[in-house]
Design a protein around this motif. Structure first.
Motif, short mmCIF file in Angstrom:
data_model
loop_
_atom_site.label_atom_id
_atom_site.label_comp_id
_atom_site.label_asym_id
_atom_site.label_seq_id
_atom_site.Cartn_x
_atom_site.Cartn_y
_atom_site.Cartn_z
N GLN A 1 0.78 -1.05 -0.03
CA GLN A 1 -0.20 -0.19 0.13
C GLN A 1 0.82 1.24 -0.15
N ILE A 2 1.87 1.09 0.76
CA ILE A 2 2.90 2.24 0.62
C ILE A 2 3.48 2.58 -0.65
N ALA A 3 3.97 1.37 -1.20
CA ALA A 3 4.51 1.75 -2.68
C ALA A 3 3.37 2.11 -3.76
N ALA A 4 2.26 1.83 -3.50
CA ALA A 4 1.13 2.27 -4.40
C ALA A 4 1.08 3.68 -4.17
N ALA A 5 0.95 4.17 -2.87
CA ALA A 5 0.54 5.44 -2.57
C ALA A 5 1.71 6.58 -2.70
N SER A 6 2.95 6.04 -2.75
CA SER A 6 3.91 7.04 -2.96
C SER A 6 4.57 6.84 -4.59
N ASP A 7 3.93 5.87 -5.46
CA ASP A 7 4.38 5.94 -6.88
C ASP A 7 3.64 7.29 -7.49
N THR A 8 4.20 7.80 -8.31
CA THR A 8 3.65 8.81 -9.17
C THR A 8 3.51 8.18 -10.40
N PRO A 9 2.40 8.38 -11.20
CA PRO A 9 1.87 7.77 -12.48
C PRO A 9 2.96 8.44 -13.51
N ILE A 10 3.23 7.54 -14.45
CA ILE A 10 4.12 7.88 -15.65
C ILE A 10 3.02 8.78 -16.37
N ARG A 11 3.60 10.20 -16.99
CA ARG A 11 2.84 10.80 -17.52
C ARG A 11 3.35 11.14 -19.02
N GLN A 12 4.68 10.68 -19.33
CA GLN A 12 4.94 10.82 -20.44
C GLN A 12 6.09 9.76 -20.93
N ILE A 13 5.88 9.33 -22.03
CA ILE A 13 6.84 8.11 -22.56
C ILE A 13 7.30 8.61 -24.01
N ARG A 14 8.60 8.75 -24.02
CA ARG A 14 9.56 8.91 -25.16
C ARG A 14 9.81 7.59 -25.83
N ILE A 15 9.59 7.59 -27.19
CA ILE A 15 10.17 6.48 -27.99
C ILE A 15 11.13 7.22 -29.21
#
Length: 70
Positions: free
Chosen positions: A50-64
């Motif tokens: 739960q702590i890992a899920a709460a502290s994770d920031t979502p990925i907002r940009q992917i560069r290919i």
């Protein structure tokens, strides 16, 4: 849902109780008694998840980037 600070405080209290051999954990007005060490370990694993899920920031940009290799 508990805040990150509450989850961290409860995990710290649970670890302290587990390492000292106590089966009862009390944080504030909440008290929980575990029957076995395996239950405490399962609770610790769940709190860490739960702590890992709460502290994770979502990925907002992917560069290919790609190349033809020329």
């Amino acid at each position: 849902m508990a805040t990150l600070a509450q989850l961290t405080a409860y995990r710290d209290a649970l670890e302290a109780a587990r390492y000292s051999g106590n089966r009862r954990v009390q944080t504030g007005a909440t008290s929980v008694e575990f029957k076995t060490d395996a239950e405490m370990l399962a609770a610790l694993n769940d709190l860490n998840r739960q702590i890992a899920a709460a502290s994770d920031t979502p990925i907002r940009q992917i560069r290919i980037s790609s190349s033809k290799g020329l």
